[in-house]
Scaffold this motif. Structure first.
Motif, PDB file in Angstrom:
ATOM      1  N   ASP A   1       9.352  11.276  -3.973  1.00  0.00           N
ATOM      2  CA  ASP A   1       9.551  10.638  -2.719  1.00  0.00           C
ATOM      3  C   ASP A   1       8.764  11.083  -1.976  1.00  0.00           C
ATOM      4  O   ASP A   1       8.870  10.805  -0.014  1.00  0.00           O
ATOM      5  N   LYS A   2       7.451  11.257  -2.390  1.00  0.00           N
ATOM      6  CA  LYS A   2       6.440  11.839  -1.755  1.00  0.00           C
ATOM      7  C   LYS A   2       5.628  10.363  -0.816  1.00  0.00           C
ATOM      8  O   LYS A   2       4.261  10.952   0.101  1.00  0.00           O
ATOM      9  N   TYR A   3       5.826  10.019  -1.216  1.00  0.00           N
ATOM     10  CA  TYR A   3       4.614   8.459  -0.823  1.00  0.00           C
ATOM     11  C   TYR A   3       5.676   7.755   0.328  1.00  0.00           C
ATOM     12  O   TYR A   3       6.610   7.014   0.288  1.00  0.00           O
ATOM     13  N   SER A   4       4.748   7.166   0.834  1.00  0.00           N
ATOM     14  CA  SER A   4       5.480   5.815   2.142  1.00  0.00           C
ATOM     15  C   SER A   4       4.497   4.403   2.007  1.00  0.00           C
ATOM     16  O   SER A   4       3.241   4.705   1.321  1.00  0.00           O
ATOM     17  N   VAL A   5       5.623   3.466   1.726  1.00  0.00           N
ATOM     18  CA  VAL A   5       4.934   2.469   1.360  1.00  0.00           C
ATOM     19  C   VAL A   5       5.210   1.086   2.808  1.00  0.00           C
ATOM     20  O   VAL A   5       6.062   1.104   3.832  1.00  0.00           O
ATOM     21  N   THR A   6       3.551   0.716   3.303  1.00  0.00           N
ATOM     22  CA  THR A   6       3.299  -0.561   4.161  1.00  0.00           C
ATOM     23  C   THR A   6       2.742  -1.626   3.348  1.00  0.00           C
ATOM     24  O   THR A   6       2.462  -1.915   2.611  1.00  0.00           O
ATOM     25  N   ALA A   7       4.048  -2.869   4.058  1.00  0.00           N
ATOM     26  CA  ALA A   7       3.733  -4.199   3.152  1.00  0.00           C
ATOM     27  C   ALA A   7       3.465  -5.035   3.813  1.00  0.00           C
ATOM     28  O   ALA A   7       4.080  -5.343   4.987  1.00  0.00           O
TER      29      ALA A   7
ATOM     30  N   ARG B   1       1.256  -1.412  -0.233  1.00  0.00           N
ATOM     31  CA  ARG B   1      -0.116  -0.312  -0.265  1.00  0.00           C
ATOM     32  C   ARG B   1       0.674   0.959  -0.110  1.00  0.00           C
ATOM     33  O   ARG B   1       1.609   1.092   0.956  1.00  0.00           O
ATOM     34  N   LEU B   2       0.960   1.655  -0.551  1.00  0.00           N
ATOM     35  CA  LEU B   2       1.255   3.784  -0.997  1.00  0.00           C
ATOM     36  C   LEU B   2       0.570   3.988   0.046  1.00  0.00           C
ATOM     37  O   LEU B   2      -1.123   4.417  -0.270  1.00  0.00           O
ATOM     38  N   ILE B   3       1.829   5.183   1.418  1.00  0.00           N
ATOM     39  CA  ILE B   3      -0.354   6.005   2.231  1.00  0.00           C
ATOM     40  C   ILE B   3       0.788   7.401   1.942  1.00  0.00           C
ATOM     41  O   ILE B   3       2.430   7.535   1.124  1.00  0.00           O
ATOM     42  N   SER B   4       0.520   8.325   1.756  1.00  0.00           N
ATOM     43  CA  SER B   4       1.273   9.460   2.091  1.00  0.00           C
ATOM     44  C   SER B   4       2.028  10.104   3.328  1.00  0.00           C
ATOM     45  O   SER B   4       1.911   9.552   4.044  1.00  0.00           O
TER      46      SER B   4
END
Length: 136
Positions: free
Chosen positions: A64-70, A26-29
Motif C-alpha cells: 500500500d506504499k504506492y499511488s497510481v495515476t492513469a 504510473r506508480l508513484i510513492s
C-alpha cells in the motif's frame, strides 16, 4: 497535470489494454490512491465492485506504499477499468519477482484478448445474423 505530480518520482509505469481501451499507468510513492484522467477513482469508476477490482493488485501483493495515476482512452468504463488493473499489475510485477509470482497466480497479468467481433458482409449489418431460411 497538477504541479505536484511533476515533482513526484515515477517508480514504475506500464500499459494495459482491454477491448478498445488503453491505459497508461504510473506508480508513484503514496498511500494507495488512484487517479484516472485527473479524476479520483471513486468518481471515475463508481461502485463497490469497481473499487474492489481496482485495488485487487495491491491486495494480492499486500502493498500500500504506492499511488497510481492513469491515463485512459477508448472503449467503455468496464474496458478502461480492466486496462487500468492490467497496467497496475504489470507495473507492480516490474518491481519485484515475488510480486510477479503472486499476480501471475491470481491471474492479473493475463491480458483478456476478447474483442468485439467484426461486422460480416451479407449479414444484415450484424456479425452473426443470418438470412432467414425458407420453410417451403
Amino acid at each position: 497535470m497538477p504541479k505536484t505530480e511533476a515533482k513526484t518520482k515515477i517508480i514504475a509505469q506500464a500499459i494495459g489494454r482491454r477491448k478498445r481501451a488503453i491505459a497508461s499507468v504510473r506508480l508513484i510513492s503514496g498511500h494507495g490512491e488512484f487517479e484516472i484522467n485527473g479524476i479520483p477513482s471513486e468518481k471515475y469508476f463508481p461502485g463497490e465492485q469497481s473499487r474492489i477490482k481496482l485495488h485487487r493488485p495491491f491486495t494480492v501483493t499486500d502493498v500500500d506504499k504506492y499511488s497510481v495515476t492513469a491515463k485512459t482512452l477508448g472503449g467503455g468504463l468496464n474496458g478502461q477499468l480492466d486496462a487500468v488493473v492490467l497496467g497496475t499489475s504489470r507495473s507492480l510485477a516490474g518491481l519485484k519477482q515475488e510480486y510477479k509470482n503472486a499476480l501471475r497466480n491470481a491471474g492479473l497479468l493475463t491480458r483478456d484478448a476478447r474483442k468485439r467481433q467484426r461486422r460480416m458482409v451479407g449479414m444484415g449489418g450484424k456479425s452473426r445474423r443470418q438470412k432467414q431460411s425458407p420453410k417451403r
